[in-house]
Design a protein around this motif. Sequence first.
Motif, PDB file in Angstrom:
ATOM      1  N   LEU A 193      23.075  54.037  -1.503  1.00 57.18           N
ATOM      2  CA  LEU A 193      22.492  54.449  -2.783  1.00 57.18           C
ATOM      3  C   LEU A 193      22.549  53.305  -3.790  1.00 57.18           C
ATOM      4  N   PHE A 194      23.712  52.673  -3.918  1.00 53.69           N
ATOM      5  CA  PHE A 194      23.832  51.592  -4.910  1.00 53.69           C
ATOM      6  C   PHE A 194      23.109  50.326  -4.458  1.00 53.69           C
ATOM      7  N   ALA A 195      22.942  50.151  -3.150  1.00 50.87           N
ATOM      8  CA  ALA A 195      22.123  49.030  -2.677  1.00 50.87           C
ATOM      9  C   ALA A 195      20.678  49.210  -3.097  1.00 50.87           C
ATOM     10  N   ALA A 196      20.275  50.472  -3.273  1.00 54.05           N
ATOM     11  CA  ALA A 196      18.914  50.767  -3.718  1.00 54.05           C
ATOM     12  C   ALA A 196      18.762  50.649  -5.235  1.00 54.05           C
ATOM     13  N   LYS A 197      19.863  50.305  -5.917  1.00 51.92           N
ATOM     14  CA  LYS A 197      19.881  50.003  -7.357  1.00 51.92           C
ATOM     15  C   LYS A 197      19.313  51.127  -8.228  1.00 51.92           C
ATOM     16  N   PRO A 198      20.047  52.230  -8.325  1.00 48.77           N
ATOM     17  CA  PRO A 198      19.612  53.276  -9.261  1.00 48.77           C
ATOM     18  C   PRO A 198      19.619  52.747 -10.686  1.00 48.77           C
ATOM     19  N   LYS A 199      18.715  53.232 -11.508  1.00 52.18           N
ATOM     20  CA  LYS A 199      18.643  52.793 -12.903  1.00 52.18           C
ATOM     21  C   LYS A 199      19.880  53.219 -13.685  1.00 52.18           C
ATOM     22  N   LEU A 200      20.451  54.382 -13.336  1.00 50.43           N
ATOM     23  CA  LEU A 200      21.592  54.917 -14.086  1.00 50.43           C
ATOM     24  C   LEU A 200      22.409  55.827 -13.191  1.00 50.43           C
ATOM     25  N   TYR A 201      23.721  55.579 -13.176  1.00 54.47           N
ATOM     26  CA  TYR A 201      24.685  56.481 -12.551  1.00 54.47           C
ATOM     27  C   TYR A 201      25.667  56.854 -13.649  1.00 54.47           C
ATOM     28  N   GLY A 246      16.276  57.838  -9.206  1.00 59.66           N
ATOM     29  CA  GLY A 246      16.631  56.634  -9.951  1.00 59.66           C
ATOM     30  C   GLY A 246      17.736  56.879 -10.969  1.00 59.66           C
ATOM     31  N   TYR A 247      18.020  58.141 -11.233  1.00 51.11           N
ATOM     32  CA  TYR A 247      19.016  58.512 -12.241  1.00 51.11           C
ATOM     33  C   TYR A 247      19.869  59.657 -11.695  1.00 51.11           C
ATOM     34  N   VAL A 248      21.187  59.508 -11.820  1.00 53.77           N
ATOM     35  CA  VAL A 248      22.120  60.523 -11.338  1.00 53.77           C
ATOM     36  C   VAL A 248      23.131  60.810 -12.443  1.00 53.77           C
ATOM     37  N   GLY A 249      23.362  62.100 -12.736  1.00 53.91           N
ATOM     38  CA  GLY A 249      24.333  62.478 -13.759  1.00 53.91           C
ATOM     39  C   GLY A 249      25.349  63.460 -13.212  1.00 53.91           C
ATOM     40  N   VAL A 306      10.579  63.873 -13.873  1.00 54.75           N
ATOM     41  CA  VAL A 306      11.262  65.153 -13.659  1.00 54.75           C
ATOM     42  C   VAL A 306      12.770  64.963 -13.630  1.00 54.75           C
ATOM     43  N   LEU A 307      13.459  65.827 -14.377  1.00 53.53           N
ATOM     44  CA  LEU A 307      14.913  65.950 -14.288  1.00 53.53           C
ATOM     45  C   LEU A 307      15.231  67.251 -13.564  1.00 53.53           C
ATOM     46  N   TYR A 308      15.954  67.157 -12.455  1.00 53.58           N
ATOM     47  CA  TYR A 308      16.454  68.331 -11.750  1.00 53.58           C
ATOM     48  C   TYR A 308      17.865  68.602 -12.274  1.00 53.58           C
ATOM     49  N   ASN A 342       2.904  71.351  -7.291  1.00 44.91           N
ATOM     50  CA  ASN A 342       2.409  72.342  -8.248  1.00 44.91           C
ATOM     51  C   ASN A 342       2.444  71.891  -9.707  1.00 44.91           C
ATOM     52  N   TYR A 343       3.037  70.747  -9.989  1.00 46.02           N
ATOM     53  CA  TYR A 343       3.096  70.233 -11.362  1.00 46.02           C
ATOM     54  C   TYR A 343       2.579  68.802 -11.385  1.00 46.02           C
ATOM     55  N   ARG A 344       2.099  68.393 -12.546  1.00 43.26           N
ATOM     56  CA  ARG A 344       1.634  67.016 -12.710  1.00 43.26           C
ATOM     57  C   ARG A 344       2.861  66.140 -12.955  1.00 43.26           C
ATOM     58  N   VAL A 345       3.352  65.546 -11.876  1.00 45.66           N
ATOM     59  CA  VAL A 345       4.577  64.753 -11.971  1.00 45.66           C
ATOM     60  C   VAL A 345       4.358  63.365 -11.380  1.00 45.66           C
ATOM     61  N   LYS A 346       5.183  62.449 -11.828  1.00 49.10           N
ATOM     62  CA  LYS A 346       5.230  61.117 -11.238  1.00 49.10           C
ATOM     63  C   LYS A 346       6.199  61.179 -10.057  1.00 49.10           C
ATOM     64  N   ALA A 347       5.646  61.064  -8.870  1.00 50.34           N
ATOM     65  CA  ALA A 347       6.436  61.315  -7.659  1.00 50.34           C
ATOM     66  C   ALA A 347       6.995  60.024  -7.073  1.00 50.34           C
ATOM     67  N   ASP A 348       7.832  59.353  -7.839  1.00 51.86           N
ATOM     68  CA  ASP A 348       8.503  58.177  -7.305  1.00 51.86           C
ATOM     69  C   ASP A 348       9.945  58.170  -7.788  1.00 51.86           C
ATOM     70  N   LYS A 349      10.769  57.377  -7.171  1.00 50.93           N
ATOM     71  CA  LYS A 349      12.217  57.361  -7.408  1.00 50.93           C
ATOM     72  C   LYS A 349      12.578  57.200  -8.870  1.00 50.93           C
ATOM     73  N   ASN A 350      11.970  56.248  -9.537  1.00 46.72           N
ATOM     74  CA  ASN A 350      12.365  55.944 -10.914  1.00 46.72           C
ATOM     75  C   ASN A 350      11.818  56.939 -11.933  1.00 46.72           C
ATOM     76  N   ASP A 351      11.102  57.951 -11.449  1.00 49.19           N
ATOM     77  CA  ASP A 351      10.662  59.046 -12.308  1.00 49.19           C
ATOM     78  C   ASP A 351      11.294  60.375 -11.889  1.00 49.19           C
ATOM     79  N   ARG A 352      12.382  60.265 -11.103  1.00 50.93           N
ATOM     80  CA  ARG A 352      13.162  61.450 -10.738  1.00 50.93           C
ATOM     81  C   ARG A 352      14.615  61.245 -11.152  1.00 50.93           C
ATOM     82  N   ALA A 353      15.187  62.290 -11.747  1.00 54.69           N
ATOM     83  CA  ALA A 353      16.609  62.291 -12.088  1.00 54.69           C
ATOM     84  C   ALA A 353      17.226  63.576 -11.575  1.00 54.69           C
TER      85      ALA A 353
END
Length: 402
Positions: free
Chosen positions: A339-347, A306-309, A185-187, A272-283
């Motif tokens: 946040l960065f200690a948790a190593k996001p995949k992309l900032y 896991g991803y921040v834009g 999911v991308l918010y 309510n949606y079929r989503v992968k509910a973990d950090k690296n599947d949320r942006a």
Amino acid sequence: MNLKRISTLALGALMAMGLYAQQNLSWAQMPVVSPEVNADNSVTFRVLAPQAQKVQITGDMLPTRKIDTPMGKYDAPGVADLVKDDKGVWSFKTGKLPSELYTYNVVVDGVRTLDPSNVYCVRDVTNLFSMLLIGGGQGDWYRVKEVPHGTVSKIWYNSPTAGLKRRLTVYTPAGYETSKEKYPVLYLLHGIGGDENAWSELGRAAQILDNLIAAGKAKPMIVVMTNGNISQEAAPGETPNGFTVPTLMLPKTMDGNFELAFPDVIKFVESNYRVKADKNDRAIAGLSMGGFHSLYISANNPDTFGYVGLFSAAINKQQTSGVESERVYDDLYGKLAKLFAAKPKLYWIGIGKTDFLYKDNADFRAKLTAKGYPFTYMETEGGHIWRNWRIYLTEFAQKLFK
């Protein structure tokens, strides 16, 4: 045949002739062709206004100009004069334009309006703009193509934190309804004055995702487009409040209440949606005020995304009202350390060279660099405009969930 019958037939014939004449007249007065995209990607605009004294066009296909505002100098769309011919048609031809989606207005004797010959328009806060698209490049991502299409839905959810039923725009990718697969999911958050319609209408988010996914350049994903005005149920005119006038001046837009209520959105989506509910599947990503919200939501929830834009993001809190909810803005760099200690995949950070928020973003990047926090940066021409934000979404989406 009796006299009454003859009179009725005669009246019918006269009415038919009158309607035929009106139809012919309406065809004779059909609007001129405008805009006309020429073979060399120049565009000709035409306005039939024989009584007008001056006709102009203003839009983002023209060189920008600086205007003075109470908050300083800002880039504004350029203005060009149209030339009148002997039939009362005013026209203007641009030079060759890059492939892009453009918005513009016609100005007739000082009154700004839509192009009367162009039925395609879009609302941005309180303004309506005519629009056109030139293909053959970046603009192709914004076109509806012959590819599998996702679904765009307007969904109401309960926000106990806000104390309101509120609305989301949700994009589900092609195949969602017929599969059992779970999706990341991308918010996606809008700017000040916008609403949950902004990214789907001005940002062409559905077309961008359809085309990127079909081209194999982006993973199939769900995109949740929120209403960042926490005092609103939904977009103006689409609530029980009726046809209220859109405004930039809404309460609670940047006082921490939206950030505190954001977990309600995630809970609803993941229930309510079929989503992968973990950090690296949320942006999470947003433009301007939405970038501000994305910055602080991710900083206050370091293990959630896991991803921040940040797209032309407002970085600094400009005003303080003293409400308790503003605590979410305290100690930003202490929170970013977690946040960065948790190593996001992309900032990811993007901004235009002439954006009024450029210096704030440059200072922010310098602090990230000094602390050794990794980020990806994109700098484009132009300022605080949708043209840039569509580019940023196109680039950012390709880097997600890989």
